[in-house]
Design a protein around this motif. Structure first.
Motif, PDB file in Angstrom:
ATOM      1  N   GLU A  50     -13.337  21.988  47.694  1.00 46.65           N
ATOM      2  CA  GLU A  50     -14.190  23.043  48.225  1.00 46.65           C
ATOM      3  C   GLU A  50     -14.865  23.714  47.037  1.00 46.65           C
ATOM      4  O   GLU A  50     -14.242  23.903  45.988  1.00 46.65           O
ATOM      5  CB  GLU A  50     -13.374  24.069  49.010  1.00 46.65           C
ATOM      6  CG  GLU A  50     -12.784  23.498  50.282  1.00 46.65           C
ATOM      7  CD  GLU A  50     -12.032  24.538  51.100  1.00 46.65           C
ATOM      8  OE1 GLU A  50     -11.516  25.510  50.519  1.00 46.65           O
ATOM      9  OE2 GLU A  50     -11.968  24.367  52.326  1.00 46.65           O
ATOM     10  N   CYS A  56     -19.530  31.743  49.756  1.00 41.82           N
ATOM     11  CA  CYS A  56     -18.867  30.933  50.783  1.00 41.82           C
ATOM     12  C   CYS A  56     -18.243  29.702  50.135  1.00 41.82           C
ATOM     13  O   CYS A  56     -18.744  29.178  49.149  1.00 41.82           O
ATOM     14  CB  CYS A  56     -19.868  30.457  51.837  1.00 41.82           C
ATOM     15  SG  CYS A  56     -20.526  31.775  52.840  1.00 41.82           S
ATOM     16  N   TRP A  58     -17.574  25.819  50.487  1.00 37.95           N
ATOM     17  CA  TRP A  58     -18.196  24.675  51.151  1.00 37.95           C
ATOM     18  C   TRP A  58     -17.348  23.432  50.909  1.00 37.95           C
ATOM     19  O   TRP A  58     -16.820  23.231  49.833  1.00 37.95           O
ATOM     20  CB  TRP A  58     -19.591  24.442  50.583  1.00 37.95           C
ATOM     21  CG  TRP A  58     -20.498  25.610  50.765  1.00 37.95           C
ATOM     22  CD1 TRP A  58     -20.597  26.710  49.955  1.00 37.95           C
ATOM     23  CD2 TRP A  58     -21.423  25.815  51.825  1.00 37.95           C
ATOM     24  NE1 TRP A  58     -21.522  27.576  50.445  1.00 37.95           N
ATOM     25  CE2 TRP A  58     -22.052  27.055  51.595  1.00 37.95           C
ATOM     26  CE3 TRP A  58     -21.783  25.076  52.942  1.00 37.95           C
ATOM     27  CZ2 TRP A  58     -23.019  27.566  52.442  1.00 37.95           C
ATOM     28  CZ3 TRP A  58     -22.757  25.586  53.787  1.00 37.95           C
ATOM     29  CH2 TRP A  58     -23.360  26.813  53.534  1.00 37.95           C
ATOM     30  N   GLU A  59     -17.251  22.577  51.929  1.00 39.80           N
ATOM     31  CA  GLU A  59     -16.505  21.324  51.796  1.00 39.80           C
ATOM     32  C   GLU A  59     -17.369  20.283  51.106  1.00 39.80           C
ATOM     33  O   GLU A  59     -18.569  20.185  51.366  1.00 39.80           O
ATOM     34  CB  GLU A  59     -16.087  20.815  53.168  1.00 39.80           C
ATOM     35  CG  GLU A  59     -15.090  21.726  53.854  1.00 39.80           C
ATOM     36  CD  GLU A  59     -14.724  21.219  55.228  1.00 39.80           C
ATOM     37  OE1 GLU A  59     -15.521  20.515  55.883  1.00 39.80           O
ATOM     38  OE2 GLU A  59     -13.608  21.546  55.666  1.00 39.80           O
ATOM     39  N   TYR A  75     -22.029  18.241  48.459  1.00 45.55           N
ATOM     40  CA  TYR A  75     -21.704  18.775  49.783  1.00 45.55           C
ATOM     41  C   TYR A  75     -21.343  17.640  50.731  1.00 45.55           C
ATOM     42  O   TYR A  75     -21.950  16.575  50.700  1.00 45.55           O
ATOM     43  CB  TYR A  75     -22.901  19.523  50.376  1.00 45.55           C
ATOM     44  CG  TYR A  75     -23.217  20.811  49.680  1.00 45.55           C
ATOM     45  CD1 TYR A  75     -22.604  21.990  50.062  1.00 45.55           C
ATOM     46  CD2 TYR A  75     -24.131  20.849  48.638  1.00 45.55           C
ATOM     47  CE1 TYR A  75     -22.899  23.182  49.425  1.00 45.55           C
ATOM     48  CE2 TYR A  75     -24.432  22.034  47.986  1.00 45.55           C
ATOM     49  CZ  TYR A  75     -23.812  23.189  48.383  1.00 45.55           C
ATOM     50  OH  TYR A  75     -24.105  24.361  47.752  1.00 45.55           O
TER      51      TYR A  75
END
Length: 116
Positions: A50, A56, A58-59, A75
């Motif tokens: 991540e 934020c 994000w994966e 991403y």
């Protein structure tokens, strides 16, 4: 607002006055915080990780490591990538760790068996 909604007070997000943000969210959007990143952890190319960007997580995947630039973060859901410092990436916890009451999915059980 009714069943299935929770009042959430964020620890790290604040409004213009500096007060912690409070928001009503549906139950399915909530998850437990991940465990702390091990101090000696460095992702390997291809690891699911991540990345922290724009407040934020994000994966994505680790695509490349550079001692000066950091981790090339790809991403998972988009074709975009960016360089992130090591402090802005963490191991991606297994999905079931966010939702301890949910039984693991078949593909999660299969991937756990391969690692052993």
């Amino acid at each position: 607002e009714g069943r299935g909604r929770m009042l959430v007070r964020f620890h790290e997000f604040v409004d213009e006055s500096g007060s912690k943000l409070v928001e009503r969210l549906s139950e399915e959007r909530l998850r437990l915080p991940p465990p702390p990143r091990p101090s000696d952890w460095v992702p390997k190319v291809g690891d699911k990780i991540e990345g922290l960007w724009n407040d934020c997580w994000w994966e994505g995947y680790a695509k490349q490591f550079d001692p000066l630039k950091g981790i090339l973060f790809q991403y998972e859901r988009y074709a975009n990538w960016m360089w992130l410092p090591l402090r802005c990436v963490r191991p991606r916890p297994p999905l079931h760790s966010f939702y301890p009451d949910r039984p693991p999915l078949e593909e999660e059980e299969e991937s756990n068996g391969e690692a052993e």
